[in-house]
Design a protein around this motif. Structure first.
Motif, PDB file in Angstrom:
ATOM      1  N   LYS A 113      42.542  25.315  83.224  1.00 50.12           N
ATOM      2  CA  LYS A 113      42.805  23.930  83.759  1.00 50.12           C
ATOM      3  C   LYS A 113      43.165  24.099  85.214  1.00 50.12           C
ATOM      4  CE  LYS A 113      43.393  20.873  79.669  1.00 50.12           C
ATOM      5  NZ  LYS A 113      44.174  20.136  79.110  1.00 50.12           N
ATOM      6  N   SER A 114      44.237  24.841  85.406  1.00 49.65           N
ATOM      7  CA  SER A 114      45.047  25.178  86.882  1.00 49.65           C
ATOM      8  C   SER A 114      43.926  25.747  87.691  1.00 49.65           C
ATOM      9  CB  SER A 114      46.205  26.281  86.579  1.00 49.65           C
ATOM     10  OG  SER A 114      46.532  26.393  87.668  1.00 49.65           O
ATOM     11  N   LEU A 115      42.854  26.708  87.279  1.00 48.03           N
ATOM     12  CA  LEU A 115      42.081  27.368  88.055  1.00 48.03           C
ATOM     13  C   LEU A 115      40.796  26.607  88.453  1.00 48.03           C
ATOM     14  CD1 LEU A 115      40.634  30.000  89.187  1.00 48.03           C
ATOM     15  CD2 LEU A 115      39.491  30.176  87.133  1.00 48.03           C
ATOM     16  N   LEU A 116      40.660  25.464  87.534  1.00 39.12           N
ATOM     17  CA  LEU A 116      39.606  24.343  87.804  1.00 39.12           C
ATOM     18  C   LEU A 116      40.329  23.442  89.190  1.00 39.12           C
ATOM     19  CD1 LEU A 116      37.546  25.348  85.873  1.00 39.12           C
ATOM     20  CD2 LEU A 116      37.550  22.695  85.159  1.00 39.12           C
ATOM     21  N   THR A 117      41.439  22.965  88.863  1.00 32.60           N
ATOM     22  CA  THR A 117      42.425  22.431  89.795  1.00 32.60           C
ATOM     23  C   THR A 117      42.171  23.066  91.221  1.00 32.60           C
ATOM     24  OG1 THR A 117      43.743  21.502  88.115  1.00 32.60           O
ATOM     25  CG2 THR A 117      44.251  21.282  90.559  1.00 32.60           C
ATOM     26  N   HIS A 118      42.173  24.345  91.214  1.00 29.18           N
ATOM     27  CA  HIS A 118      42.211  24.959  92.428  1.00 29.18           C
ATOM     28  C   HIS A 118      40.812  24.971  93.104  1.00 29.18           C
ATOM     29  CE1 HIS A 118      46.542  26.112  92.874  1.00 29.18           C
ATOM     30  NE2 HIS A 118      46.487  26.411  91.783  1.00 29.18           N
ATOM     31  N   ILE A 119      40.035  25.142  92.376  1.00 25.91           N
ATOM     32  CA  ILE A 119      38.572  25.281  92.739  1.00 25.91           C
ATOM     33  C   ILE A 119      38.073  23.951  93.206  1.00 25.91           C
ATOM     34  CG2 ILE A 119      36.270  25.827  91.902  1.00 25.91           C
ATOM     35  CD1 ILE A 119      37.292  27.914  89.674  1.00 25.91           C
ATOM     36  N   SER A 120      38.501  22.818  92.597  1.00 27.47           N
ATOM     37  CA  SER A 120      38.205  21.638  93.229  1.00 27.47           C
ATOM     38  C   SER A 120      38.619  21.074  94.332  1.00 27.47           C
ATOM     39  CB  SER A 120      38.710  20.551  92.066  1.00 27.47           C
ATOM     40  OG  SER A 120      37.920  20.642  90.789  1.00 27.47           O
ATOM     41  N   LEU A 121      40.037  21.791  94.388  1.00 31.76           N
ATOM     42  CA  LEU A 121      40.686  21.547  95.777  1.00 31.76           C
ATOM     43  C   LEU A 121      39.886  22.376  96.962  1.00 31.76           C
ATOM     44  CD1 LEU A 121      44.454  21.525  94.560  1.00 31.76           C
ATOM     45  CD2 LEU A 121      43.297  19.609  95.692  1.00 31.76           C
ATOM     46  N   ALA A 122      39.590  23.414  96.754  1.00 33.24           N
ATOM     47  CA  ALA A 122      39.047  24.324  97.552  1.00 33.24           C
ATOM     48  C   ALA A 122      37.478  23.792  97.986  1.00 33.24           C
ATOM     49  CB  ALA A 122      38.764  25.821  96.908  1.00 33.24           C
ATOM     50  N   VAL A 123      36.756  23.465  96.993  1.00 35.15           N
ATOM     51  CA  VAL A 123      35.567  22.813  97.355  1.00 35.15           C
ATOM     52  C   VAL A 123      35.785  21.366  98.135  1.00 35.15           C
ATOM     53  CG1 VAL A 123      33.550  21.448  96.241  1.00 35.15           C
ATOM     54  CG2 VAL A 123      34.548  23.537  95.340  1.00 35.15           C
ATOM     55  N   GLU A 124      36.963  20.691  97.776  1.00 35.57           N
ATOM     56  CA  GLU A 124      37.097  19.356  98.364  1.00 35.57           C
ATOM     57  C   GLU A 124      37.674  19.731  99.822  1.00 35.57           C
ATOM     58  OE1 GLU A 124      39.799  15.502  98.211  1.00 35.57           O
ATOM     59  OE2 GLU A 124      40.025  17.143  96.664  1.00 35.57           O
ATOM     60  N   ASN A 125      38.440  20.808 100.006  1.00 39.19           N
ATOM     61  CA  ASN A 125      38.884  21.154 101.541  1.00 39.19           C
ATOM     62  C   ASN A 125      37.793  21.625 102.287  1.00 39.19           C
ATOM     63  OD1 ASN A 125      41.383  20.632 101.085  1.00 39.19           O
ATOM     64  ND2 ASN A 125      41.971  22.371 100.233  1.00 39.19           N
ATOM     65  N   ALA A 126      36.629  22.452 101.758  1.00 38.05           N
ATOM     66  CA  ALA A 126      35.577  22.677 102.156  1.00 38.05           C
ATOM     67  C   ALA A 126      34.609  21.832 102.704  1.00 38.05           C
ATOM     68  CB  ALA A 126      34.963  23.825 101.464  1.00 38.05           C
ATOM     69  N   THR A 127      34.612  20.712 101.972  1.00 40.07           N
ATOM     70  CA  THR A 127      33.796  19.465 102.449  1.00 40.07           C
ATOM     71  C   THR A 127      34.345  18.873 103.493  1.00 40.07           C
ATOM     72  OG1 THR A 127      33.103  19.319 100.173  1.00 40.07           O
ATOM     73  CG2 THR A 127      32.638  17.544 101.584  1.00 40.07           C
ATOM     74  N   LEU A 128      35.691  18.502 103.349  1.00 39.67           N
ATOM     75  CA  LEU A 128      36.652  17.853 104.387  1.00 39.67           C
ATOM     76  C   LEU A 128      36.372  18.724 105.807  1.00 39.67           C
ATOM     77  CD1 LEU A 128      39.618  16.923 102.557  1.00 39.67           C
ATOM     78  CD2 LEU A 128      37.818  15.294 103.590  1.00 39.67           C
ATOM     79  N   LEU A 129      36.518  20.024 105.401  1.00 37.09           N
ATOM     80  CA  LEU A 129      36.555  20.743 106.916  1.00 37.09           C
ATOM     81  C   LEU A 129      35.049  20.796 107.641  1.00 37.09           C
ATOM     82  CD1 LEU A 129      37.607  23.033 108.649  1.00 37.09           C
ATOM     83  CD2 LEU A 129      37.012  24.680 107.238  1.00 37.09           C
ATOM     84  N   LYS A 130      34.105  20.703 106.745  1.00 37.53           N
ATOM     85  CA  LYS A 130      32.597  20.461 107.232  1.00 37.53           C
ATOM     86  C   LYS A 130      32.669  19.080 108.001  1.00 37.53           C
ATOM     87  CE  LYS A 130      27.774  20.797 105.986  1.00 37.53           C
ATOM     88  NZ  LYS A 130      27.489  19.492 106.805  1.00 37.53           N
ATOM     89  N   GLU A 131      32.896  18.064 107.326  1.00 36.45           N
ATOM     90  CA  GLU A 131      32.935  16.824 107.899  1.00 36.45           C
ATOM     91  C   GLU A 131      33.886  16.736 109.107  1.00 36.45           C
ATOM     92  OE1 GLU A 131      34.404  14.298 105.006  1.00 36.45           O
ATOM     93  OE2 GLU A 131      32.560  14.555 103.769  1.00 36.45           O
ATOM     94  N   ALA A 132      34.909  17.482 109.040  1.00 35.46           N
ATOM     95  CA  ALA A 132      35.710  17.555 110.275  1.00 35.46           C
ATOM     96  C   ALA A 132      34.996  18.131 111.497  1.00 35.46           C
ATOM     97  CB  ALA A 132      37.126  18.224 110.037  1.00 35.46           C
ATOM     98  N   LYS A 133      34.342  19.296 111.354  1.00 37.19           N
ATOM     99  CA  LYS A 133      33.521  19.916 112.236  1.00 37.19           C
ATOM    100  C   LYS A 133      32.438  19.273 112.776  1.00 37.19           C
ATOM    101  CE  LYS A 133      34.695  24.821 110.593  1.00 37.19           C
ATOM    102  NZ  LYS A 133      33.974  26.118 110.411  1.00 37.19           N
ATOM    103  N   ASP A 134      31.967  18.537 111.869  1.00 39.02           N
ATOM    104  CA  ASP A 134      30.764  17.744 112.318  1.00 39.02           C
ATOM    105  C   ASP A 134      31.126  16.619 113.380  1.00 39.02           C
ATOM    106  OD1 ASP A 134      28.695  18.979 111.071  1.00 39.02           O
ATOM    107  OD2 ASP A 134      28.835  17.832 109.155  1.00 39.02           O
ATOM    108  N   ALA A 135      32.371  15.982 112.834  1.00 43.32           N
ATOM    109  CA  ALA A 135      33.073  14.712 113.403  1.00 43.32           C
ATOM    110  C   ALA A 135      33.455  15.470 114.948  1.00 43.32           C
ATOM    111  CB  ALA A 135      34.119  14.205 112.849  1.00 43.32           C
ATOM    112  N   THR A 136      34.151  16.413 114.736  1.00 43.22           N
ATOM    113  CA  THR A 136      34.600  17.093 116.177  1.00 43.22           C
ATOM    114  C   THR A 136      33.512  17.501 117.206  1.00 43.22           C
ATOM    115  OG1 THR A 136      36.446  18.100 115.009  1.00 43.22           O
ATOM    116  CG2 THR A 136      35.713  19.118 117.110  1.00 43.22           C
TER     117      THR A 136
END
Length: 476
Positions: A53-76
């Motif tokens: 469960k803890s691992l899944l939480t970290h994986i989910s956060l990593a995926v979310e952060n990666a998505t947000l980073l991509k969106e931020a790069k696109d916006a930038t």
């Protein structure tokens, strides 16, 4: 999360060694994690589940952060692109503003110098009027074989040269339109280029004139002077030989372009004069329209040609744009407002001095002009009454209007100026005939008086023949 076991009576396959775990971000399933223990087939313990469960939480956060980073790069990237476009627009606006300020500053400086030059030219023309008048009187009374005859003709020629100098000063001062007519600029360009080409055989002239070119309301003599000034300037920049390219075309100026040069948008006639000479640097280009500024060697010009060119074009409600590079030639682009009027035909002239016997009221505040003017009119056979001020002229005309056939009226007088005098004379006699005279030229106030019905205008200094012709044009 679900564990599946081996098949039982309800036919489900269940196994404690296989597990499916969803990947969630903000309550949204974005994937599934499938795990199994193939080697020992042992069931997952509670501690295993807690770790997963803890691992899944970290994986989910990593995926979310990666998505947000991509969106931020696109916006930038989009922001940088937008900022870049805005920056280019701001730079362009800034350059236009600086150019407009530069043009405005140059115009203000030239305007101030022009006011001074105009005043000097006006008073200088009055002095020349005295010299010209007395010379004309002596020439009328002297035999051509007399020893002094050629000297007097020489004085008259020098007066003409001096008068041409004051015309350039008045042109620079934007007080230099004398006789405005609707004109075919193609014909004017052909005439002036032929005149120039005959004297400068080493220059090759190329002409490209637009057919159906719009007419323009101009003083032909002054625009001819402008063209000769520009031709001469090009010739000076091409020692030995060179090419002169002359073009005309119709031009429609939009609001943005016309605003840059402080003119009205609309239809203009564009004249281009280009050479392949030595060109000039930016510092020189900034000063070429200043009076008495010259880069020519001694004896090859006094620096009034381009200054008067600038003033004349501005006085015709036009403007000049100059492009030049050192070693790459120079192009002058002139813009004159187009006219819808038909082209006026030039009238023929006569060499004869025409006399008369009518009564003339001569009005001027300069004693010298009154003395010389009266003597000239006497020689021409006229009867003369003089008035040394505007107010005196009004009073004399009230009393003697039945006897007076024409009034020669000075425009600039200290007590009552020519415009007011003319209006008062028209009130007394709506059919009054008036010849307006001035050391200035037919622009501004003079043009206003002519528009109100004044018959003609004569520029000081005038000679005996010119005055005699003007008078007969009005009286006959």
């Amino acid at each position: 999360m679900r564990r599946l076991f081996r098949k039982s009576n309800d036919h489900k396959y269940e196994s404690p060694s296989f597990i499916c775990m969803p990947l969630r971000t903000h309550e949204q399933v974005i994937g599934v994690l499938n795990l199994s223990r193939k080697r020992d087939h042992k069931a997952f313990s509670k501690s295993d589940l807690k770790y997963l469960k803890s691992l899944l939480t970290h994986i989910s956060l990593a995926v979310e952060n990666a998505t947000l980073l991509k969106e931020a790069k696109d916006a930038t990237r989009k922001l940088q692109q937008a900022v870049g476009e805005q920056s280019l627009q701001l730079i362009e606006i800034q350059q236009q503003a600086l150019q407009s300020m530069e043009i405005s500053h140059q115009a203000q400086k030239i305007e101030a110098m022009g006011t001074l030059a105009g005043g000097i030219a006006h008073h200088f023309n009055n002095l020349l009027m005295g010299i010209q008048g007395r010379t004309s009187l002596m020439l009328m009374d002297i035999d051509p074989t007399h020893l002094f005859y050629e000297h007097l003709k020489g004085i008259e020629e020098q007066v003409v040269s001096a008068a041409n100098l004051t015309k350039q000063l008045l042109g620079f001062a934007r007080r230099g339109k004398y006789e405005v007519k609707s004109t075919d600029l193609n014909e004017l360009m052909k005439k002036t280029s032929r005149m120039f080409g005959r004297t400068k055989k080493e220059i090759t002239i190329h002409c490209k004139f637009q057919e159906d070119l719009w007419a323009a309301e101009i003083d032909r003599e002054q625009i001819e002077q402008v063209m000769m000034n520009l031709y001469d300037n090009a010739w000076q920049a091409m020692p030995g030989s060179g090419e002169l390219i002359l073009e005309t075309q119709n031009a429609r100026l939009d609001q943005d372009f016309s605003k840059l040069f402080s003119v009205t948008e609309g239809n203009y006639v564009q004249i281009s004069v280009a050479d392949n000479g030595c060109g000039m640097d930016e510092a020189t280009r900034q000063r070429i329209f200043e009076p008495f500024y010259t880069t020519k060697e001694m004896g090859r010009g006094i620096g009034l040609g381009l200054a008067s060119t600038y003033g004349i074009i501005k006085n015709h409600d036009g403007f000049i744009n100059v492009y030049s590079e050192k070693g790459a030639g120079t192009t002058f682009n002139l813009y004159l407002p187009a006219s819808e009027n038909r082209v006026s035909e030039k009238r023929g002239t006569t060499e004869d001095i025409l006399k008369g016997n009518e009564m003339i009221l001569l009005v001027d505040d300069e004693k010298l002009i009154l003395e010389v003017g009266k003597q000239i009119l006497d020689k021409l056979g006229y009867k003369v009454i003089v008035a040394k001020s505007g107010q005196e002229a009004i009073e004399i005309y009230k009393e003697e209007q039945e006897k007076i056939d024409i009034v020669i009226l000075d425009m600039i007088m200290p007590d009552v100026d020519g415009r007011v005098v003319y209006e008062r004379l028209k009130e007394i006699n709506p059919a009054v005939k008036v010849l307006l005279s001035s050391g200035y030229s037919i622009t501004g106030q003079a043009q206003e008086i002519l528009d109100k019905g004044c018959n003609e205008f004569i520029q000081k200094p005038y000679n005996l023949k010119d005055l005699s012709l003007k008078l007969r044009e009005i009286l006959d």
